[in-house]
Design a protein around this motif. Sequence first.
Motif, short mmCIF file in Angstrom:
data_model
loop_
_atom_site.label_atom_id
_atom_site.label_comp_id
_atom_site.label_asym_id
_atom_site.label_seq_id
_atom_site.Cartn_x
_atom_site.Cartn_y
_atom_site.Cartn_z
N ASP A 1 -21.97 14.00 6.93
CA ASP A 1 -21.23 12.74 7.06
C ASP A 1 -20.57 12.40 5.72
O ASP A 1 -21.24 12.43 4.68
CB ASP A 1 -22.19 11.60 7.45
CG ASP A 1 -22.62 11.70 8.91
OD1 ASP A 1 -22.10 12.56 9.64
OD2 ASP A 1 -23.48 10.89 9.33
N ASN B 1 -19.72 9.66 4.22
CA ASN B 1 -20.29 8.59 3.39
C ASN B 1 -21.53 9.06 2.63
O ASN B 1 -21.83 8.56 1.54
CB ASN B 1 -20.62 7.35 4.24
CG ASN B 1 -21.73 7.59 5.26
OD1 ASN B 1 -21.77 8.62 5.91
ND2 ASN B 1 -22.61 6.63 5.41
N ALA C 1 -20.40 11.62 -0.23
CA ALA C 1 -19.75 10.94 -1.37
C ALA C 1 -20.69 10.74 -2.56
O ALA C 1 -20.26 10.69 -3.71
CB ALA C 1 -19.19 9.59 -0.92
N ALA D 1 -23.41 -2.38 4.35
CA ALA D 1 -23.66 -1.06 3.75
C ALA D 1 -24.94 -1.17 2.93
O ALA D 1 -25.05 -2.04 2.07
CB ALA D 1 -22.50 -0.66 2.85
N SER E 1 -23.66 3.39 8.13
CA SER E 1 -22.96 2.34 7.37
C SER E 1 -23.26 2.41 5.88
O SER E 1 -22.69 1.67 5.09
CB SER E 1 -23.40 0.95 7.87
OG SER E 1 -23.11 0.78 9.22
N LYS F 1 -23.91 3.65 1.85
CA LYS F 1 -23.09 4.35 0.85
C LYS F 1 -23.89 4.68 -0.40
O LYS F 1 -24.90 4.03 -0.68
CB LYS F 1 -21.82 3.57 0.53
CG LYS F 1 -21.94 2.23 -0.14
CD LYS F 1 -20.51 1.69 -0.37
CE LYS F 1 -20.52 0.31 -0.98
NZ LYS F 1 -19.16 -0.20 -1.22
N SER G 1 -21.11 6.31 -5.60
CA SER G 1 -19.84 6.58 -4.91
C SER G 1 -18.69 5.85 -5.61
O SER G 1 -18.91 4.95 -6.41
CB SER G 1 -19.91 6.11 -3.46
OG SER G 1 -20.88 6.85 -2.76
#
Length: 413
Positions: free
Chosen positions: A129, A131, A134, A296, A367, A369, A373
């Motif tokens: 995924d 996210n 990252a 998030a 959702s 992160k 990032s």
Amino acid sequence: MHSSSRRLLATVALSTAVAVVGTACSSGAGSTDAKGADSGTYTIWDPYPQFAKGSAWTKLLDKCGAQAGVKIQRTGFDTSDLANKTLLAAQQGNSPDVLIVDNPVVSTLAEAGVLTTTDDNKLDTSKADPNLLAAGQSGGKTYGTPIGANTLALYYNKEVLKEAGVDIASVKDWKSLTAALAKVEKAGKKGITFSAIGTEEGSFQFLPWFWGAGAELTELDSAQAVSALSLWKDWLKKGYAPNSVINNTQTTSWQEFAGGDYAFAENGTWQLANAEKAGFDYGVLPIPGSGGGNSAAPTGGEFVTLPVQDDTGRYTTSQKLATCLTSTQNLYDTDTTLSYVAPTGEVQNKQVAANPALKPWVDAVKSAKGRTSGDLGTKYPRISEQLWKAVQAALSGSKSPKDALTSAQAAAE
């Protein structure tokens, strides 16, 4: 490793490694000599000292080694030790072949020249995924692939909410959550507990509210950031959250919730086994954003990375080992063992099919992160330290939320 990389390493402070958040690990023993006795031995370092020889994890490492035609020499370290040991080994030209490391540390090691990029090592990250991936990206390059993720959500006690007349379906944003806490408190029960301790754990727990308000880590003193800290401060003032949150770790916060009097607790995937043992009916709700939707939350969990080697001929086998560890079946087995959500949609679906209770966690991870990032990289530890100091100052009453965050932003710059 090239001498220029070694010189760069010498300038990297060993203390830049970000503290672990999430699953607690016991001390691990083992040799720090990264290379095996012969070229047919490949070394793997990981932050799972709780898994001894003969465990499902070490058996998987040996199986991947056998498939690649090599022997595995594995060492498990405490997460907090692993980054420093890795930097030291790289300075000595003695890096492990495969390194599994906490995701916020990836950018520190990448900036120090310790890790190869996926362009160099040909590791396929296409299924991960974006996210989650990252967290292992810096300067437009990717430095590994996630092995699994954990994150934060709200556990709730169904009995406490029922007694207070709260329908969990009504909790959709901060206003409705605060209204639920008011009802619970009025019914003579306790509202919400979390960890606001002055360490990385405190920042980790504050971030869903900070991000849920629309705030950014590059601007700690924004109006959105102030609204998030004011929310926590108001909860303490009204008695919806206990003063103990100022010193609570995620473990002590969980113990408060497990006592059975609290309606809500902010905590992580790693408490699932404890939740089953708590002795009351519980549910899980992704942390709501200020105006609704899922906030998030920060991702915990590790990346499989391939450190730079003097002998570049080793990369082909190292890549085979990393690919084996992150294959669909092995990810499923490993993430089940670690109480992690898998980093790929395919394996997440498999996890939910096997255990429908994981659905809110998969939603929360989708959702989530990474803390580093957006190319924050090695700036994150400094920003995080100022953030947890601001939270401490505001909750203890020594500064207003606005003043605490204004000071934090000035210090972070």
